[in-house]
Design an enzyme around this catalytic site. Structure first.
Site, PDB file in Angstrom:
ATOM      1  N   CYS A  87       0.849  -1.198   0.000  1.00 51.62           N
ATOM      2  CA  CYS A  87       0.000   0.000   0.000  1.00 51.62           C
ATOM      3  C   CYS A  87       0.883   1.246   0.000  1.00 51.62           C
ATOM      4  O   CYS A  87       1.790   1.369   0.813  1.00 51.62           O
ATOM      5  CB  CYS A  87      -0.901   0.008   1.229  1.00 51.62           C
ATOM      6  SG  CYS A  87      -1.820   1.549   1.407  1.00 51.62           S
ATOM      7  N   LYS A 135       0.587  -9.616  -2.290  1.00 49.31           N
ATOM      8  CA  LYS A 135       0.260  -8.526  -3.224  1.00 49.31           C
ATOM      9  C   LYS A 135       1.423  -7.556  -3.289  1.00 49.31           C
ATOM     10  O   LYS A 135       1.837  -7.007  -2.258  1.00 49.31           O
ATOM     11  CB  LYS A 135      -1.010  -7.815  -2.769  1.00 49.31           C
ATOM     12  CG  LYS A 135      -1.575  -6.839  -3.794  1.00 49.31           C
ATOM     13  CD  LYS A 135      -2.969  -6.384  -3.384  1.00 49.31           C
ATOM     14  CE  LYS A 135      -3.611  -5.526  -4.449  1.00 49.31           C
ATOM     15  NZ  LYS A 135      -4.997  -5.155  -4.066  1.00 49.31           N
ATOM     16  N   SER A 151      -1.815  -0.534  -6.145  1.00 53.47           N
ATOM     17  CA  SER A 151      -1.858   0.754  -6.838  1.00 53.47           C
ATOM     18  C   SER A 151      -0.433   1.308  -6.986  1.00 53.47           C
ATOM     19  O   SER A 151       0.456   0.962  -6.229  1.00 53.47           O
ATOM     20  CB  SER A 151      -2.732   1.738  -6.067  1.00 53.47           C
ATOM     21  OG  SER A 151      -2.272   1.868  -4.746  1.00 53.47           O
ATOM     22  N   GLY A 192      -4.938  -4.614 -12.203  1.00 58.07           N
ATOM     23  CA  GLY A 192      -4.533  -3.250 -12.543  1.00 58.07           C
ATOM     24  C   GLY A 192      -5.210  -2.768 -13.811  1.00 58.07           C
ATOM     25  O   GLY A 192      -4.783  -3.099 -14.911  1.00 58.07           O
ATOM     26  N   GLY A 193      -6.291  -2.025 -13.648  1.00 60.95           N
ATOM     27  CA  GLY A 193      -6.927  -1.354 -14.782  1.00 60.95           C
ATOM     28  C   GLY A 193      -7.741  -2.231 -15.714  1.00 60.95           C
ATOM     29  O   GLY A 193      -8.155  -1.766 -16.780  1.00 60.95           O
TER      30      GLY A 193
END
Lengths: 304, 264
Positions: free
Chosen positions: A128, A164, A192, A243-244
């Site tokens: 994060c 992650k 992110s 991701g996206g």
């Protein structure tokens, strides 16, 4: 009819889409609704040892090429979470837990309790970019810390562990390798990126209350695809490419880069909870048109 | 697929009106198309961002009505004409106007139903406040039936006591409500008893405002996107309606604890 099912660490998913952590996963009923609307699997919002209020608002905003967020791991803490997710029997898809901590000891203390809940796997976001004390801001995304935390959690659970990882590292393959050596069962790539910042030019101030936040959505996708591609070359364990991804073509691209399953998060902003079923339908159409019978045939196709 | 830019856009405060000792209406320079019952997120840079009902509208302007509670609302009430706040929205689903309706509101919940009353002036409006000092919009709605807990003005009873006999006589087919959730639950139960549809505007701790973070959940519904207005069918399925809500951390608490713990 194309077969969309995949096996992820022995967990059977009806389609490769996985609702990413931090999206809607606050309660049992929301996880059930997301699963019922077609997600192949769903992930809960991350739990920490003690309750956290998170950052003030604004915590999530969008921009022309994606989203930015600094929620700050708001969650009711371990004890409340154990109550909230005690019974998951009526949820029609596999569920993944998500555990965060400030150090390896805290990770394992939370994980050893969470592992008793009926989740199929435990995800450890070590990446994060916007919560002091956690993730990249606590140095958890180095290969050394990744190994240490993963190994500590490995000791307290027999369930699959997904680590992650952050896209903001020079050699992501080394981080994934460290996770694999520590006992990870899969890599979730990626968290992110950034952090980034949006400034309101009239107010002359950053808009997120934390000023900076993780960048997701369309802007992140090519970075995520490259990360998955790199990780696939480095480790043997499966990858949840995140991701996206917002349509079937994106999901197929992610699988060709090396993903076994495909995380979906920001696309819920654009497409609502129906986006999982929509992506699955589009994958099916593409496979039918291209004579692909099993979606698992696509995993790593770009490497061959 | 849509991809919209959701960011606060600064709006100038044009006028500040005292509605009551701890209630103020801020007129903001902002053109907006909205349905009664929808809400906006109001941002004060470097402080916080909170949801507010659009309580009135004029060409090129919207108004919000603020009750003094915590640091955010206190700062908002101190705003002077010429200062700016960030606005994004409107968000959510509003009231669905139908014939033979009535409106019942409590406290600053009146702000949420005020534009509905203006759109449908023929609907009777029942309003409850603790005391005369907290009665707002009296000039705006001269036909409003006012009740106070202490009887300092209007009827000394709850507004539900005024609604009940008229529901029993079958005067209304639908009831619109916003106010303390305990009151809304009582209104809903009354409507259920008489087979009348209820539309209630709920409030929960809100973060994104557009259905992504899962913070403002009630049952399996998202107050920001599926609501804030829910009809009887949705309300029936919500175990938490009238009973519990979630703090900023997501912890489930009683409505009383939620009200006490609110930081707005």
């Amino acid at each position: 009819m194309a077969d969309l099912s995949v096996s992820l660490c022995g967990i059977k998913l009806a389609n490769p889409t996985v609702m990413a952590s931090g999206i809607l996963g606050t309660t049992r009923l929301l996880l059930r609704r997301a699963a019922a609307s077609g997600a192949g699997a769903v992930t809960m919002k991350s739990v920490s040892l003690l309750s956290r209020g998170g950052h003030p608002n604004p915590t999530i905003l969008s921009f022309d090429a994606g989203m930015i967020n600094a929620v700050g791991y708001s969650n009711p803490g371990l004890e409340e979470t154990l109550k909230e997710f005690a019974d998951l029997s009526d949820i029609p898809a596999p569920l993944f837990a998500s555990v965060v901590g400030q150090n390896a000891d805290e990770f394992s203390r939370v994980a050893e309790r969470i592992t008793k809940l009926p989740f199929a796997a435990i995800e450890l976001p070590l990446s994060c970019p916007h919560t002091p004390g956690y993730g990249t801001l606590a140095g958890q995304s180095t290969p050394e810390a990744t190994f240490e935390i993963t190994a500590a959690v490995r000791k307290v659970t027999d369930k699959p562990i997904f680590v992650k990882v952050s896209p903001n590292v020079p050699a992501i393959g080394e981080v994934a390798s460290a996770a694999e050596k520590g006992g990870a069962s899969a890599i979730t790539a990626v968290n992110s990126m950034g952090p980034g910042m949006l400034i309101n030019i009239e107010a002359r101030r950053p808009m997120l209350a934390f000023k900076m936040g993780g960048v997701t959505g369309a802007a992140l996708r090519p970075v995520a695809v490259r990360c998955v591609y790199d990780i696939y070359k480095t480790v043997k364990i499966p990858i949840i490419g995140t991701g996206g991804v917002s349509c079937g073509a994106h999901a197929i691209e992610m699988m060709m880069a090396g993903a076994t399953a495909v995380g979906v998060g920001s696309a819920v902003f654009d497409g609502g909870m129906g986006v999982f079923a929509q992506i699955a339908r589009e994958m099916e159409d593409w496979m039918d048109r291209n004579g692909v019978e099993k979606v698992e045939e696509l995993i790593g196709a770009a490497h061959r | 697929m849509r991809h919209t830019v959701e960011q606060p856009v600064m709006a100038r405060v044009m006028e500040v009106l005292d509605d009551a000792p701890e209630l103020r209406t801020l007129w903001l320079e902002r053109k907006m198309k909205f349905q009664p019952g929808q809400f906006v997120m109001i941002w004060i840079p470097e402080l916080d961002e909170k949801p507010y009902a659009v309580s009135a509208q004029a060409p090129g302007h919207i108004a919000i009505t603020v009750r003094k509670r915590g640091p955010f609302s206190t700062r908002l009430m101190e705003m002077r004409p010429g200062e700016t706040v960030g606005v994004r929205g409107p968000y959510g689903h509003g009231f669905v106007p139908k014939p033979n309706g009535a409106i019942i509101a409590g406290g600053c919940g009146l702000a949420m139903v005020a534009t509905l009353k203006e759109a449908r002036p023929e609907m009777p409006l029942f309003f409850g406040a603790k005391t005369a000092d907290e009665v707002i919009y009296r000039d705006r709605f001269p036909d409003m039936e006012v009740c106070t807990d202490d009887g300092t003005t209007g009827y000394r009873c709850f507004p539900t006591d005024r609604l009940r006999p008229r529901l029993e006589r079958g005067e209304f087919k639908v009831v619109y409500t916003c106010g303390p959730e305990v009151m809304m639950r009582a209104v809903f139960d009354l409507c259920e008893k008489h087979g009348v549809e209820c539309q209630a505007a709920l409030e929960r701790y809100m973060k994104c405002g557009f259905g992504l973070c899962g913070q403002c959940t009630c049952g399996d519904q998202l107050v920001c996107q599926d609501g804030p207005v829910f009809d009887s069918k949705a309300l029936r399925r919500m175990e938490e309606f009238g009973r519990s809500a979630r703090l900023k951390s997501g912890q489930k608490v009683t409505l009383k604890q939620y009200a006490d713990g609110r930081s707005c």
